[in-house]
Design a protein around this motif. Sequence first.
Motif, PDB file in Angstrom:
ATOM      1  N   GLN A   4       0.835  -1.189   0.000  1.00  0.00           N
ATOM      2  CA  GLN A   4       0.000   0.000   0.000  1.00  0.00           C
ATOM      3  C   GLN A   4       0.875   1.247   0.000  1.00  0.00           C
ATOM      4  OE1 GLN A   4      -2.421  -0.090   3.507  1.00  0.00           O
ATOM      5  NE2 GLN A   4      -0.709  -0.448   4.863  1.00  0.00           N
ATOM      6  N   ARG A   6       1.572   5.067   1.510  1.00  0.00           N
ATOM      7  CA  ARG A   6       1.346   5.815   2.741  1.00  0.00           C
ATOM      8  C   ARG A   6       1.963   7.193   2.592  1.00  0.00           C
ATOM      9  NH1 ARG A   6       3.451   4.325   8.860  1.00  0.00           N
ATOM     10  NH2 ARG A   6       2.722   6.253   9.821  1.00  0.00           N
ATOM     11  N   GLU A  83      -5.514  12.337   6.987  1.00  0.00           N
ATOM     12  CA  GLU A  83      -5.740  11.875   5.620  1.00  0.00           C
ATOM     13  C   GLU A  83      -4.958  10.597   5.333  1.00  0.00           C
ATOM     14  OE1 GLU A  83      -4.805  15.291   3.224  1.00  0.00           O
ATOM     15  OE2 GLU A  83      -6.759  16.212   3.598  1.00  0.00           O
ATOM     16  N   ARG A  85      -3.991   8.309   7.509  1.00  0.00           N
ATOM     17  CA  ARG A  85      -4.623   7.197   8.224  1.00  0.00           C
ATOM     18  C   ARG A  85      -5.938   6.807   7.581  1.00  0.00           C
ATOM     19  NH1 ARG A  85      -3.201   8.144  14.634  1.00  0.00           N
ATOM     20  NH2 ARG A  85      -0.932   8.093  14.341  1.00  0.00           N
ATOM     21  N   GLY A  86      -6.689   7.799   7.095  1.00  0.00           N
ATOM     22  CA  GLY A  86      -7.940   7.495   6.404  1.00  0.00           C
ATOM     23  C   GLY A  86      -7.702   6.688   5.136  1.00  0.00           C
ATOM     24  N   ASP A  87      -6.632   7.054   4.402  1.00  0.00           N
ATOM     25  CA  ASP A  87      -6.288   6.291   3.201  1.00  0.00           C
ATOM     26  C   ASP A  87      -5.946   4.855   3.556  1.00  0.00           C
ATOM     27  OD1 ASP A  87      -6.674   8.565   1.686  1.00  0.00           O
ATOM     28  OD2 ASP A  87      -4.521   8.994   1.476  1.00  0.00           O
ATOM     29  N   ARG A  88      -5.208   4.671   4.655  1.00  0.00           N
ATOM     30  CA  ARG A  88      -4.839   3.305   5.055  1.00  0.00           C
ATOM     31  C   ARG A  88      -6.050   2.526   5.529  1.00  0.00           C
ATOM     32  NH1 ARG A  88      -0.322   4.015   9.158  1.00  0.00           N
ATOM     33  NH2 ARG A  88      -0.947   6.179   9.168  1.00  0.00           N
ATOM     34  N   LEU A  89      -6.980   3.180   6.200  1.00  0.00           N
ATOM     35  CA  LEU A  89      -8.206   2.491   6.626  1.00  0.00           C
ATOM     36  C   LEU A  89      -9.025   2.061   5.413  1.00  0.00           C
ATOM     37  CD1 LEU A  89      -9.421   4.610   9.673  1.00  0.00           C
ATOM     38  CD2 LEU A  89      -8.559   2.265   9.700  1.00  0.00           C
ATOM     39  N   ALA A  90      -9.028   2.893   4.377  1.00  0.00           N
ATOM     40  CA  ALA A  90      -9.775   2.557   3.168  1.00  0.00           C
ATOM     41  C   ALA A  90      -9.181   1.340   2.466  1.00  0.00           C
ATOM     42  CB  ALA A  90      -9.807   3.749   2.215  1.00  0.00           C
ATOM     43  N   ALA A  91      -7.923   1.039   2.762  1.00  0.00           N
ATOM     44  CA  ALA A  91      -7.266  -0.107   2.132  1.00  0.00           C
ATOM     45  C   ALA A  91      -7.636  -1.436   2.796  1.00  0.00           C
ATOM     46  CB  ALA A  91      -5.747   0.078   2.159  1.00  0.00           C
ATOM     47  N   ASP A  93      -9.674  -4.706   3.739  1.00  0.00           N
ATOM     48  CA  ASP A  93     -10.608  -5.540   2.978  1.00  0.00           C
ATOM     49  C   ASP A  93     -11.898  -5.626   3.776  1.00  0.00           C
ATOM     50  OD1 ASP A  93      -7.898  -7.767   2.226  1.00  0.00           O
ATOM     51  OD2 ASP A  93      -8.695  -6.137   1.015  1.00  0.00           O
ATOM     52  N   HIS A  94     -12.962  -5.051   3.246  1.00  0.00           N
ATOM     53  CA  HIS A  94     -14.244  -5.094   3.937  1.00  0.00           C
ATOM     54  C   HIS A  94     -15.092  -6.208   3.336  1.00  0.00           C
ATOM     55  CE1 HIS A  94     -13.505  -1.421   6.122  1.00  0.00           C
ATOM     56  NE2 HIS A  94     -13.037  -0.893   5.012  1.00  0.00           N
TER      57      HIS A  94
END
Length: 112
Positions: A4, A6, A83, A85-91, A93-94
């Motif tokens: 990913q 960062r 921002e 951390r938000g990008d990493r959270l979006a990565a 797998d949901h």
Amino acid sequence: MTIQARVLPWSTLEGKPCVLVGPGTGFVSRLADNMESVQLGMAGDLLGHAAPVIADSNATPEELRFVAARLTESLREVQRIAESRGDRLAAFDHPGVDDGDEEPQPSPGASG
């Protein structure tokens, strides 16, 4: 292993964002985590120092400009951290609705 990108908590000399691409488990990721922690701590300290200056009716324009400049710098750092951390959270797998009871799993090295 998930790779990913960062955004790091520092910029180039030209003011451009620095980005790390990798699994998020190496030395630079740990250094970035530590720097983010320091920056967030300093932001909290700054809020504690700024409030009395802003509330002081005898504060000089120079004191108020100094506080405003430091708050602006700090807010910029905190925004970059949020921002990133938000990008990493979006990565993450949901799982979909039909994926059973499996919980979302963070990418290796992602931290909250």
